[in-house]
Design an enzyme around this catalytic site. Structure first.
Site, PDB file in Angstrom:
ATOM      1  N   ARG A  15      52.827  28.570  24.142  1.00 55.66           N
ATOM      2  CA  ARG A  15      52.082  27.920  23.073  1.00 55.66           C
ATOM      3  C   ARG A  15      52.630  28.349  21.702  1.00 55.66           C
ATOM      4  O   ARG A  15      53.367  29.325  21.590  1.00 55.66           O
ATOM      5  CB  ARG A  15      50.594  28.275  23.165  1.00 55.66           C
ATOM      6  CG  ARG A  15      49.867  27.624  24.324  1.00 55.66           C
ATOM      7  CD  ARG A  15      48.448  28.150  24.476  1.00 55.66           C
ATOM      8  NE  ARG A  15      48.428  29.522  24.967  1.00 55.66           N
ATOM      9  CZ  ARG A  15      47.316  30.228  25.184  1.00 55.66           C
ATOM     10  NH1 ARG A  15      46.139  29.677  24.929  1.00 55.66           N
ATOM     11  NH2 ARG A  15      47.379  31.461  25.644  1.00 55.66           N
ATOM     12  N   LYS A  75      48.446  34.489  20.886  1.00 54.79           N
ATOM     13  CA  LYS A  75      48.006  35.656  21.652  1.00 54.79           C
ATOM     14  C   LYS A  75      48.143  36.934  20.845  1.00 54.79           C
ATOM     15  O   LYS A  75      48.790  36.981  19.802  1.00 54.79           O
ATOM     16  CB  LYS A  75      48.819  35.771  22.955  1.00 54.79           C
ATOM     17  CG  LYS A  75      48.465  34.704  23.978  1.00 54.79           C
ATOM     18  CD  LYS A  75      46.990  34.706  24.355  1.00 54.79           C
ATOM     19  CE  LYS A  75      46.601  35.931  25.172  1.00 54.79           C
ATOM     20  NZ  LYS A  75      45.144  35.907  25.517  1.00 54.79           N
ATOM     21  N   TYR A  94      44.059  35.110  18.769  1.00 52.18           N
ATOM     22  CA  TYR A  94      43.244  35.723  19.815  1.00 52.18           C
ATOM     23  C   TYR A  94      43.628  37.194  19.901  1.00 52.18           C
ATOM     24  O   TYR A  94      44.818  37.528  19.991  1.00 52.18           O
ATOM     25  CB  TYR A  94      43.493  35.055  21.169  1.00 52.18           C
ATOM     26  CG  TYR A  94      42.902  33.678  21.306  1.00 52.18           C
ATOM     27  CD1 TYR A  94      41.524  33.481  21.237  1.00 52.18           C
ATOM     28  CD2 TYR A  94      43.719  32.572  21.518  1.00 52.18           C
ATOM     29  CE1 TYR A  94      40.975  32.212  21.366  1.00 52.18           C
ATOM     30  CE2 TYR A  94      43.176  31.294  21.643  1.00 52.18           C
ATOM     31  CZ  TYR A  94      41.808  31.121  21.565  1.00 52.18           C
ATOM     32  OH  TYR A  94      41.261  29.871  21.682  1.00 52.18           O
ATOM     33  N   HIS A  96      41.156  40.003  21.551  1.00 48.95           N
ATOM     34  CA  HIS A  96      40.593  40.641  22.749  1.00 48.95           C
ATOM     35  C   HIS A  96      40.777  42.159  22.707  1.00 48.95           C
ATOM     36  O   HIS A  96      41.258  42.780  23.659  1.00 48.95           O
ATOM     37  CB  HIS A  96      41.239  40.056  24.009  1.00 48.95           C
ATOM     38  CG  HIS A  96      41.097  38.576  24.145  1.00 48.95           C
ATOM     39  ND1 HIS A  96      39.872  37.967  24.368  1.00 48.95           N
ATOM     40  CD2 HIS A  96      42.005  37.566  24.068  1.00 48.95           C
ATOM     41  CE1 HIS A  96      40.042  36.658  24.436  1.00 48.95           C
ATOM     42  NE2 HIS A  96      41.321  36.386  24.243  1.00 48.95           N
ATOM     43  N   GLU A 118      38.460  34.518  19.072  1.00 48.80           N
ATOM     44  CA  GLU A 118      37.421  34.522  20.114  1.00 48.80           C
ATOM     45  C   GLU A 118      36.075  35.037  19.643  1.00 48.80           C
ATOM     46  O   GLU A 118      35.068  34.875  20.347  1.00 48.80           O
ATOM     47  CB  GLU A 118      37.879  35.323  21.337  1.00 48.80           C
ATOM     48  CG  GLU A 118      37.880  36.838  21.179  1.00 48.80           C
ATOM     49  CD  GLU A 118      39.169  37.384  20.571  1.00 48.80           C
ATOM     50  OE1 GLU A 118      39.308  38.614  20.535  1.00 48.80           O
ATOM     51  OE2 GLU A 118      40.017  36.574  20.139  1.00 48.80           O
ATOM     52  N   ASP A 270      41.218  38.591  30.142  1.00 48.33           N
ATOM     53  CA  ASP A 270      41.628  38.972  28.787  1.00 48.33           C
ATOM     54  C   ASP A 270      40.562  39.787  28.067  1.00 48.33           C
ATOM     55  O   ASP A 270      40.807  40.319  26.984  1.00 48.33           O
ATOM     56  CB  ASP A 270      42.049  37.756  27.955  1.00 48.33           C
ATOM     57  CG  ASP A 270      41.022  36.647  27.950  1.00 48.33           C
ATOM     58  OD1 ASP A 270      39.884  36.883  28.386  1.00 48.33           O
ATOM     59  OD2 ASP A 270      41.355  35.537  27.501  1.00 48.33           O
TER      60      ASP A 270
END
Length: 372
Positions: A15, A75, A94, A96, A118, A270
């Site tokens: 991505r 990510k 993101y 996490h 997120e 994740d």
């Protein structure tokens, strides 16, 4: 503001954090966009498409990080990327962090402002930037689960939908949120025997109303969960506590007692995973066995369909990226309360309560440290 988009470096992550549409929106508002060469190729977006909308293509990730005030990613930064940050840079991606404490430590050391897709959360409790990837991950979870149930892939040799005279496979989905409800839709479409568990009665009512009994809904408790998991051919875990580590709902003892060759798909990996036997895997090496139960625990499931995922993600994130570029972090957080929950780190401070708890750190209100 100068906005930078590096090529993703997580294993098999194809991505990219922006589309040509996003570039156009930013450049028309007077911002500059730097994109690493070939960053969009994995999503079938070519450099010339970005350039046509005003982006500047630069040779390396180092050029992006050196030149940009805000970094857009998909990510969480990998160790090599952490070292490229400079103090006060903005990171929007993101993160996490509950699942990656070393990453949190590295970002705090660098003194940046880290905003997590997120944990951006509306006053109604919706997670608008997590929703599109949860939708894709949920749909793919059933798809990959059905694939790994094939004997040639290590599974029980079950056709999820069965055939005339033969029972379908049983799919147990833990969690009735965005990922879980989408997993249920695909499992139902494949004609599996579908059960969804959750502690939220309203979510279960919504599924029951939509599918009129074609999906069985059950209130989740230890006994019911154990009974359903032990009878399942495919278990999909989608439990989410925003910003926090996922609870370990399926224990190793339960895994040990499952049908041999059953498949577990941990969409929550994740955030640390909701199966006690889970460990993160990659698209290049997606499964492993514990007690003869096949585990699929890829940490970036939507990365397998990057064209769809990239456009779905940018549709959700772009308005916030534009806001941050237009107004700066402090003003954006003050004017748009949902962004406040997205701020995870400012300098050395941890600014999301659930993330702070998971990391064993003190929680600091982001408005205090941002001076907004």
């Amino acid at each position: 503001m100068i906005v930078g988009v590096p090529k993703e470096t997580k294993t098999a992550e194809h991505r990219v954090a922006i589309t040509p549409i996003g570039v156009r929106e930013l450049t028309e508002r007077g911002h500059e966009v730097l994109i690493e060469k070939s960053a969009g190729e994995g999503s079938t977006i070519h450099d010339e498409e970005y350039e046509a909308q005003g982006a500047k293509i630069v040779p390396t990730a180092g050029d992006v990080f050196d030149g940009a005030e805000m970094i857009l990613k998909v990510k969480e930064p990998q160790p090599s990327e952490v070292e490229l940050f400079t103090e006060n840079q903005i990171l929007f991606t993101y993160l996490h962090l509950a699942a990656y404490p070393r990453l949190a430590e590295g970002l705090r050391r660098k003194g940046i402002v880290a905003i997590a897709y997120e944990t951006v959360q509306t006053s109604a409790g919706a997670l608008p930037l997590l929703a599109p990837m949860s939708e894709i991950a949920g749909r793919m979870a059933t798809q990959v689960g059905a694939y790994f149930l094939e004997k040639t892939q290590g599974g029980r040799g079950i056709l999820l939908g069965g055939v005339a005279g033969v029972s379908p496979g049983k799919v147990v989905i833990i969690g009735a949120g965005m990922a879980g409800s989408n997993a249920a839709v695909i499992a139902m479409g494949m004609q599996g025997d579908v059960v969804v568990l959750d502690t939220d009665a309203e979510k279960l009512r919504r599924i029951d109303s939509l599918y009129q009994g074609r999906v069985v809904t059950l209130h989740s408790n230890k006994l019911t969960l154990e009974e359903q998991v032990l009878g399942a051919d495919l278990v999909i875990g989608t439990v989410l506590v925003p910003g926090a580590s996922a609870p370990k709902l399926v224990t190793e003892d339960m895994v040990r007692s499952m049908k041999r060759g059953a498949v577990l798909v941990d969409v929550a990996i994740d955030q640390g995973g909701c199966f006690e036997t889970s460990r993160e895997t990659t698209h290049t090496d997606p499964v492993y066995e514990v007690h003869e139960i096949l585990h699929y625990a890829v940490g970036n499931i939507p990365g397998a369909v990057p064209h769809t995922s990239t456009y779905a993600l940018t549709n959700a994130t772009l308005r916030y990226a534009v806001t941050l570029a237009d107004e700066g972090v402090g003003e954006a957080v003050r004017a748009h309360p949902e962004l406040k929950a997205g701020v995870n780190i400012v300098g050395e401070s941890v600014c999301h309560p659930a993330v702070a708890t998971s990391l064993g750190a003190d929680h600091v209100d982001p408005l205090t440290v941002l001076g907004a």
